[in-house]
Design a protein around this motif. Structure first.
Motif, PDB file in Angstrom:
ATOM      1  N   HIS A  64      35.171  47.956  39.550  1.00  0.00           N
ATOM      2  CA  HIS A  64      33.912  47.325  39.949  1.00  0.00           C
ATOM      3  C   HIS A  64      32.734  48.046  39.300  1.00  0.00           C
ATOM      4  O   HIS A  64      32.872  49.179  38.833  1.00  0.00           O
ATOM      5  CB  HIS A  64      33.769  47.306  41.478  1.00  0.00           C
ATOM      6  CG  HIS A  64      33.775  48.649  42.113  1.00  0.00           C
ATOM      7  ND1 HIS A  64      34.903  49.444  42.203  1.00  0.00           N
ATOM      8  CD2 HIS A  64      32.778  49.361  42.718  1.00  0.00           C
ATOM      9  CE1 HIS A  64      34.609  50.573  42.820  1.00  0.00           C
ATOM     10  NE2 HIS A  64      33.334  50.547  43.139  1.00  0.00           N
ATOM     11  N   PHE A 120      36.872  39.016  54.344  1.00  0.00           N
ATOM     12  CA  PHE A 120      36.048  40.201  54.141  1.00  0.00           C
ATOM     13  C   PHE A 120      36.291  40.716  52.727  1.00  0.00           C
ATOM     14  O   PHE A 120      37.429  41.015  52.352  1.00  0.00           O
ATOM     15  CB  PHE A 120      36.398  41.268  55.178  1.00  0.00           C
ATOM     16  CG  PHE A 120      36.157  40.828  56.597  1.00  0.00           C
ATOM     17  CD1 PHE A 120      34.944  41.063  57.212  1.00  0.00           C
ATOM     18  CD2 PHE A 120      37.147  40.137  57.303  1.00  0.00           C
ATOM     19  CE1 PHE A 120      34.713  40.629  58.514  1.00  0.00           C
ATOM     20  CE2 PHE A 120      36.925  39.706  58.601  1.00  0.00           C
ATOM     21  CZ  PHE A 120      35.706  39.956  59.215  1.00  0.00           C
ATOM     22  N   THR A 152      35.273  43.439  49.698  1.00  0.00           N
ATOM     23  CA  THR A 152      34.683  44.728  49.372  1.00  0.00           C
ATOM     24  C   THR A 152      34.953  45.068  47.921  1.00  0.00           C
ATOM     25  O   THR A 152      35.996  44.703  47.376  1.00  0.00           O
ATOM     26  CB  THR A 152      35.245  45.837  50.273  1.00  0.00           C
ATOM     27  OG1 THR A 152      34.674  47.098  49.882  1.00  0.00           O
ATOM     28  CG2 THR A 152      36.770  45.934  50.166  1.00  0.00           C
ATOM     29  N   ASN A 153      34.023  45.779  47.298  1.00  0.00           N
ATOM     30  CA  ASN A 153      34.252  46.328  45.965  1.00  0.00           C
ATOM     31  C   ASN A 153      34.802  47.747  46.034  1.00  0.00           C
ATOM     32  O   ASN A 153      35.213  48.301  45.012  1.00  0.00           O
ATOM     33  CB  ASN A 153      32.936  46.349  45.166  1.00  0.00           C
ATOM     34  CG  ASN A 153      32.815  45.183  44.209  1.00  0.00           C
ATOM     35  OD1 ASN A 153      33.668  44.305  44.149  1.00  0.00           O
ATOM     36  ND2 ASN A 153      31.742  45.165  43.426  1.00  0.00           N
ATOM     37  N   ASN A 154      34.800  48.330  47.201  1.00  0.00           N
ATOM     38  CA  ASN A 154      35.161  49.741  47.353  1.00  0.00           C
ATOM     39  C   ASN A 154      36.665  49.937  47.181  1.00  0.00           C
ATOM     40  O   ASN A 154      37.456  49.532  48.039  1.00  0.00           O
ATOM     41  CB  ASN A 154      34.709  50.240  48.725  1.00  0.00           C
ATOM     42  CG  ASN A 154      34.861  51.741  48.876  1.00  0.00           C
ATOM     43  OD1 ASN A 154      35.617  52.378  48.168  1.00  0.00           O
ATOM     44  ND2 ASN A 154      34.117  52.302  49.809  1.00  0.00           N
ATOM     45  N   SER A 202      39.691  42.427  47.656  1.00  0.00           N
ATOM     46  CA  SER A 202      39.284  43.658  46.984  1.00  0.00           C
ATOM     47  C   SER A 202      39.652  43.556  45.517  1.00  0.00           C
ATOM     48  O   SER A 202      40.602  42.841  45.155  1.00  0.00           O
ATOM     49  CB  SER A 202      39.998  44.854  47.634  1.00  0.00           C
ATOM     50  OG  SER A 202      40.035  45.978  46.778  1.00  0.00           O
ATOM     51  N   CYS A 251      27.373  53.985  46.070  1.00  0.00           N
ATOM     52  CA  CYS A 251      28.002  53.563  47.319  1.00  0.00           C
ATOM     53  C   CYS A 251      27.152  54.084  48.476  1.00  0.00           C
ATOM     54  O   CYS A 251      26.841  55.287  48.511  1.00  0.00           O
ATOM     55  CB  CYS A 251      29.427  54.124  47.413  1.00  0.00           C
ATOM     56  SG  CYS A 251      30.307  53.641  48.917  1.00  0.00           S
ATOM     57  N   GLY A 285      26.169  38.547  51.948  1.00  0.00           N
ATOM     58  CA  GLY A 285      26.153  39.920  51.459  1.00  0.00           C
ATOM     59  C   GLY A 285      24.759  40.504  51.461  1.00  0.00           C
ATOM     60  O   GLY A 285      23.769  39.818  51.747  1.00  0.00           O
ATOM     61  N   ILE A 290      41.509  40.339  53.750  1.00  0.00           N
ATOM     62  CA  ILE A 290      40.740  41.331  53.014  1.00  0.00           C
ATOM     63  C   ILE A 290      40.870  41.058  51.524  1.00  0.00           C
ATOM     64  O   ILE A 290      41.981  40.953  50.997  1.00  0.00           O
ATOM     65  CB  ILE A 290      41.224  42.760  53.318  1.00  0.00           C
ATOM     66  CG1 ILE A 290      41.342  42.999  54.837  1.00  0.00           C
ATOM     67  CG2 ILE A 290      40.300  43.782  52.662  1.00  0.00           C
ATOM     68  CD1 ILE A 290      40.032  42.913  55.578  1.00  0.00           C
ATOM     69  N   ASP A 296      29.564  48.791  40.671  1.00  0.00           N
ATOM     70  CA  ASP A 296      28.531  49.355  41.539  1.00  0.00           C
ATOM     71  C   ASP A 296      28.131  50.758  41.085  1.00  0.00           C
ATOM     72  O   ASP A 296      28.981  51.638  40.931  1.00  0.00           O
ATOM     73  CB  ASP A 296      29.030  49.421  42.982  1.00  0.00           C
ATOM     74  CG  ASP A 296      29.400  48.055  43.539  1.00  0.00           C
ATOM     75  OD1 ASP A 296      30.198  47.361  42.893  1.00  0.00           O
ATOM     76  OD2 ASP A 296      28.920  47.713  44.629  1.00  0.00           O
ATOM     77  N   ASP A 322      26.780  40.739  45.135  1.00  0.00           N
ATOM     78  CA  ASP A 322      27.055  39.635  46.057  1.00  0.00           C
ATOM     79  C   ASP A 322      26.389  38.332  45.602  1.00  0.00           C
ATOM     80  O   ASP A 322      27.038  37.285  45.507  1.00  0.00           O
ATOM     81  CB  ASP A 322      26.568  39.994  47.466  1.00  0.00           C
ATOM     82  CG  ASP A 322      27.256  41.226  48.028  1.00  0.00           C
ATOM     83  OD1 ASP A 322      28.401  41.500  47.632  1.00  0.00           O
ATOM     84  OD2 ASP A 322      26.632  41.924  48.853  1.00  0.00           O
ATOM     85  N   TYR A 344      40.959  48.896  55.450  1.00  0.00           N
ATOM     86  CA  TYR A 344      39.837  48.078  55.891  1.00  0.00           C
ATOM     87  C   TYR A 344      40.134  47.318  57.176  1.00  0.00           C
ATOM     88  O   TYR A 344      39.225  47.067  57.972  1.00  0.00           O
ATOM     89  CB  TYR A 344      39.387  47.130  54.778  1.00  0.00           C
ATOM     90  CG  TYR A 344      38.347  47.800  53.913  1.00  0.00           C
ATOM     91  CD1 TYR A 344      37.032  47.886  54.340  1.00  0.00           C
ATOM     92  CD2 TYR A 344      38.693  48.401  52.715  1.00  0.00           C
ATOM     93  CE1 TYR A 344      36.072  48.535  53.591  1.00  0.00           C
ATOM     94  CE2 TYR A 344      37.743  49.053  51.950  1.00  0.00           C
ATOM     95  CZ  TYR A 344      36.440  49.114  52.399  1.00  0.00           C
ATOM     96  OH  TYR A 344      35.495  49.787  51.650  1.00  0.00           O
TER      97      TYR A 344
END
Length: 225
Positions: free
Chosen positions: A120, A11, A13-15, A42, A125, A178, A40, A122, A184, A23
């Motif tokens: 990241h 899994f 994530t960029n968060n 990240s 969110c 994604g 995970i 992004d 993604d 997570y």
């Protein structure tokens, strides 16, 4: 329940407002129990490794409590400081952002010897209420205020976030799933792996005709896989 055989699922994530253990709890809350933290991925992972490798132990973090706690655990001897010895401003998805943090970090970035790193790119969110400003939006503020952009961004679409998997698996044995095209899909292309677009998130089917490269597969929901 589908039979995934010997497929290994990770899994990503960029968060960076949550750490890896956060997570595993989130996944458990939606029925994916017993997902080990090792599954995970990240930007926190390559960020911490980079700080250690380059001896960046005196930093000013623009990140929330969870972000700061993770760095304290992963980077031996790290000191959060805005004094003359500060080596870098490190920007994450700071859900506890204050004007004081912005002002302090902008002043630090006036000094060319202070490095600028970000987790990241992004811009937003997603949330139940609608899109919220994310780290990429913060970067635009820093650019306007200081004239500087991060010299290194660790999250998708930078393949460094996939480095643990790229060292273990052949590219033809990997697939990225994604719902975002600019993170993604571009990550999958950068890494040379297949991409499955899920239309239950940000990207819509009407976004596809103008793309230079199409996803390997498009599905409406994860359940369709």
């Amino acid at each position: 329940r589908r039979n995934w055989g010997k497929k290994e699922i990770f899994f990503l994530t960029n968060n960076t407002s949550k750490n890896l253990s956060d997570y595993t709890k989130k996944l458990a809350s939606v029925g994916l129990v017993d997902v080990p933290v090792e599954r995970i991925l990240s930007p926190l992972l390559p960020l911490a490794d980079y700080l250690v490798e380059h001896g960046l132990t005196r930093i000013y973090p623009v990140g929330n409590t969870s972000f700061q706690s993770y760095l304290r655990q992963r980077v031996p001897g790290i000191v959060f400081t805005a004094d003359a010895g500060c080596q870098a401003v490190v920007l994450g998805y700071d859900t506890e952002l204050t004007y004081e943090k912005l002002a302090t970090s902008c002043l630090l970035l006036q000094r060319p010897e202070v490095r600028f790193l970000s987790t990241h790119p992004d811009l937003v969110c997603p949330s139940a209420q609608g899109p919220l400003p994310d780290t990429g939006s913060f970067v635009k503020l820093y650019e306007a205020a200081t004239g500087r952009l991060p010299e290194l961004v660790f999250g998708k679409p930078n393949t460094i976030v996939l480095s643990p998997l790229l060292k273990r698996f052949r590219q033809e044995d990997m697939v990225m799933v994604g719902d975002r095209l600019m993170t993604d899909k571009v990550l999958a292309e950068n890494a040379g792996i297949d991409f499955i677009l899920v239309l239950s998130g940000e990207a819509k089917r009407e976004d596809l005709p103008g793309l230079e490269r199409q996803p390997t597969l498009v599905v409406e929901h994860l359940v369709n896989l």
